[in-house]
Design a protein around this motif. Structure first.
Motif, mmCIF file in Angstrom:
data_model
loop_
_atom_site.group_PDB
_atom_site.id
_atom_site.type_symbol
_atom_site.label_atom_id
_atom_site.label_comp_id
_atom_site.label_asym_id
_atom_site.label_seq_id
_atom_site.Cartn_x
_atom_site.Cartn_y
_atom_site.Cartn_z
ATOM 1 N N ARG A 111 0.814 -1.223 0.000
ATOM 2 C CA ARG A 111 0.000 0.000 0.000
ATOM 3 C C ARG A 111 0.844 1.268 0.000
ATOM 4 N NH1 ARG A 111 -5.608 -0.012 2.811
ATOM 5 N NH2 ARG A 111 -6.440 -2.034 2.247
ATOM 6 N N LEU A 158 0.712 4.133 -2.833
ATOM 7 C CA LEU A 158 0.342 5.503 -2.491
ATOM 8 C C LEU A 158 1.429 6.479 -2.935
ATOM 9 C CD1 LEU A 158 -1.393 7.654 -1.144
ATOM 10 C CD2 LEU A 158 -0.377 7.012 1.056
ATOM 11 N N GLU A 193 1.835 13.598 1.114
ATOM 12 C CA GLU A 193 0.698 13.051 1.860
ATOM 13 C C GLU A 193 0.153 14.062 2.861
ATOM 14 O OE1 GLU A 193 -0.483 9.133 4.581
ATOM 15 O OE2 GLU A 193 1.464 9.230 3.555
ATOM 16 N N LEU A 247 -8.091 11.022 2.121
ATOM 17 C CA LEU A 247 -7.223 9.979 1.564
ATOM 18 C C LEU A 247 -7.799 8.593 1.842
ATOM 19 C CD1 LEU A 247 -4.558 8.934 0.330
ATOM 20 C CD2 LEU A 247 -3.542 9.137 2.618
ATOM 21 N N VAL A 307 -7.091 4.388 0.544
ATOM 22 C CA VAL A 307 -6.386 3.371 -0.242
ATOM 23 C C VAL A 307 -7.090 2.040 -0.034
ATOM 24 C CG1 VAL A 307 -4.192 2.205 -0.683
ATOM 25 C CG2 VAL A 307 -4.189 4.590 0.097
ATOM 26 N N ILE A 336 -6.713 4.347 -5.198
ATOM 27 C CA ILE A 336 -6.262 5.422 -4.309
ATOM 28 C C ILE A 336 -6.987 6.716 -4.678
ATOM 29 C CG2 ILE A 336 -4.275 6.792 -3.566
ATOM 30 C CD1 ILE A 336 -2.531 4.356 -4.300
ATOM 31 N N GLN A 367 -8.960 6.606 6.546
ATOM 32 C CA GLN A 367 -9.204 5.431 5.701
ATOM 33 C C GLN A 367 -10.608 4.844 5.852
ATOM 34 O OE1 GLN A 367 -7.192 4.087 3.359
ATOM 35 N NE2 GLN A 367 -5.526 5.518 3.707
#
Length: 203
Positions: free
Chosen positions: A30, A34, A45, A51, A53, A66, A181
């Motif tokens: 991941r 990313l 980031e 954000l 993923v 993503i 997330q």
């Protein structure tokens, strides 16, 4: 015959070992996926919000999906898990809630003007249209935003998308929050402030 059998076993073992090695290296992970998306977008980031993923499969290939927001732009990527190549990249300009709200108001104002202009031909119809267009929800978009954000500790206005819509003749604020997330989808009654739908999806 024994020599042939032994050779066949050794060949099978070698192929198995090779397959195992190649399989173990078939996922960049991941973080690397990313990083590939962020590098392509040219952002770090820390500059992103919303954000998310997640993992998916496309024609038997593992991919990373993503998405994130940065610099008033929404980014969506599909990254191939085996080598980090970018399969697709999409961007969309973000309109602030205030801008969208103003646009809706301007559109409503234009509609009212049109209705007033045509009132000479049919005053009853134009009055009905004007009343429909000037109807305001009891709960403002700012209040609805706060109601939704209060349910997600730590989330900020940059993490939410919200808009006013009609659902079966009922005015609703619909939108989502993406934070840590997790994606939260919601519907809020625009007249009462009641959260009528709420769902959570983890990446």
């Amino acid at each position: 015959m024994k020599k042939l059998a032994v050779a066949a076993v050794i060949t099978v073992m070698a192929v198995g070992a090779f397959t195992g090695c190649s399989g173990s290296g078939a996922d960049i992970g991941r973080d690397a996926a990313l990083e590939a998306a962020l590098n392509d977008a040219g952002v770090s980031e820390s500059d992103t919000s919303r954000l998310k993923v997640s993992e998916d499969s496309d024609d038997g290939r593992k991919i990373y999906e993503i998405s994130f927001d940065a610099n008033q732009t929404e980014y969506d990527y599909e990254i191939q898990a085996s080598d980090g190549s970018i399969l697709s990249a999409e961007t969309e300009q973000i309109q602030n809630a205030g801008t969208a709200d103003n646009g809706t108001q301007n559109s409503a104002d234009q509609g009212q003007t049109t209705a007033q202009d045509s009132s000479q031909a049919d005053s009853g119809t134009s009055q009905s249209q004007q009343n429909s267009q000037t109807a305001e929800p009891a709960v403002s978009i700012d209040e609805a935003t706060r109601i939704a954000l209060d349910r997600v500790e730590g989330a900020a206005e940059s993490d939410i998308r919200i808009e006013l819509d009609r659902d079966d003749g009922r005015m609703m604020y619909e939108g989502d929050i993406i934070y840590n997330q997790i994606e939260y989808d919601f519907k809020i009654d625009a007249n009462t402030g009641e959260v009528v739908e709420w769902s959570e999806e983890r990446a």
